[in-house]
Design an enzyme around this catalytic site. Sequence first.
Site, short mmCIF file in Angstrom:
data_model
loop_
_atom_site.label_atom_id
_atom_site.label_comp_id
_atom_site.label_asym_id
_atom_site.label_seq_id
_atom_site.Cartn_x
_atom_site.Cartn_y
_atom_site.Cartn_z
CG HIS A 45 20.13 44.92 -29.33
ND1 HIS A 45 19.34 45.05 -30.48
CD2 HIS A 45 21.34 44.64 -30.10
CE1 HIS A 45 19.77 44.84 -31.72
NE2 HIS A 45 21.06 44.53 -31.58
CE LYS A 207 22.97 39.19 -40.43
NZ LYS A 207 23.56 40.31 -41.17
CE LYS A 209 24.39 41.07 -35.97
NZ LYS A 209 25.31 41.64 -37.07
CG ASP A 237 27.14 39.49 -39.59
OD1 ASP A 237 28.32 39.76 -39.46
OD2 ASP A 237 26.36 40.71 -39.38
N PRO A 238 29.63 36.86 -37.95
CG PRO A 238 31.54 35.84 -37.96
CD PRO A 238 30.45 36.02 -38.86
CG ASN A 239 28.84 41.84 -36.30
OD1 ASN A 239 27.81 41.46 -35.72
ND2 ASN A 239 28.63 42.81 -37.36
CD GLU A 262 26.12 40.05 -42.69
OE1 GLU A 262 25.35 39.44 -42.98
OE2 GLU A 262 26.20 41.09 -42.00
CG ASN A 285 27.06 45.04 -41.90
OD1 ASN A 285 27.05 43.82 -41.90
ND2 ASN A 285 27.22 45.78 -41.10
CG ASP A 309 22.17 50.50 -43.61
OD1 ASP A 309 21.59 51.40 -43.93
OD2 ASP A 309 22.33 49.96 -42.49
CG HIS A 336 23.65 46.38 -42.36
ND1 HIS A 336 23.65 47.77 -41.65
CD2 HIS A 336 24.00 45.61 -41.24
CE1 HIS A 336 23.88 47.67 -40.44
NE2 HIS A 336 24.21 46.17 -40.18
CG ASN A 338 22.03 49.02 -37.32
OD1 ASN A 338 22.64 50.04 -38.13
ND2 ASN A 338 22.61 48.34 -36.73
#
Length: 440
Positions: A45, A207, A209, A237-239, A262, A285, A309, A336, A338
């Site tokens: 980020h 959770k 990330k 959540d490994p995206n 996720e 998501n 979302d 979800h 952001n």
Amino acid sequence: MLDATTHHVSTDEQHRRTASCRIREITVTPVAFADPPLLNSVGVHEPFALRAIIVVHTENGHYGLGETYGDEAHVARLRRAAEELIGADPFNLNLIARLVSQSLAQDDGQGGHGTGGMVTTTSLDDRVLSAFNVACLDIQGKILGLPVSTLLGGCVREHVDFSGYLFYKWANHPGQEPDRWGAAVDPAGIVSQARIMVNDYGFRALKLKGGVFPPDLEAEAVEALHQEFPDIPLRLDPNGVWSVPTAIKVGHRLESSLEYLEDPCLSIADNAAVRAEVALPLATNMCVVAFDDLPPAIEAKAVDIVLSDHHFWGGLSRSKLLSGMAETFGLRLSMHSNSHLGISFAAMIHLAAATENIDYACDTHWPWKREEDDVIVPGVLSIHEGRVKVPTAPGLGIELDVQALARMHQQYLDCGLRQRNDTGYMQSIDPSYELKSPRW
Ligand SMILES: [Mg+2]
């Protein structure tokens, strides 16, 4: 019983109420707020997160609030849609949706996804519609004296549960002082961060990330969390950056310590292959982000849980449509998040409060923003014991702080960022950083 006279009276009354509430003006204001160096599968980020704040004014002096992504291309679309909506009736949500779509008819759909390149297949129309739908519901509620949760069918819960959202992170952005959370780049760091989340906010779900470090290290972090908080449900959540064999291997390892996994992989087909082998519910998501994704995902038995979302499912009204489809096809719903401000938070809370099958603790980035960084009058939304009391005042139950909006718009102008770019920022710090999918 409704007789003809009563019917005429109510119709007249309804006409009186709504005839003067046509949309007079809409302002679309990009804002920026400080964001910590949270790591993810595409980078880190940036020092500021961007949002756009929508204020819809009616002829009779009401206003409604909406919040969405602040990427420049998205802001340009919001402004085009806003022009189409002048004179429209905020009670006619179908018309609002049609006008927004008309404004996008010639759009190439490129850019403005607001998710740092991570989720790019959301519906353009739904993504732009969302904030206007929320703002119109806010106006409806204010005119009728009802909270948005009532307009969505009524509260099924007075509090909405949220999960503590853990991130691998650096202690600070380059050149800045360390923040209150400190660094979290290993299992011990994640456990320390979780302690703050649990102690300060009372979260009863956590959770992590993932997608940042090799999967074995992230599995180790989950196991350390499970040992420290044996009664707290955990998600990872490994995206979508794991291959199918990696996801199956790590999934097996975490079968006894996760509530759900996720987006281990990116595609519907790959997640279906993982789900067939691993005894864990799979949530997404990333591979189910629009109505068009539902038929193939259901056909492939790819996922158990859709992380709704409203920012990309077309707002609150269409999120209720998603809820009905999920119920029909035996999917469950979580939510979800952001990086967001209070308007989005209020909208998420009203939706979850009024949707029976959003019954998992929802994600939120709320603890990651500074309290002073918001555009609403403070005091309505706060997390205690891992949950937020659903606002009961009319509309979203929050008020715009006009000075704060101006201050945060100035912050946007000063920060120089115009679209989210986690990868570019990471590469400015570590030039060897590369995007990879799958990475492991
Ligand atoms: Mg996710």
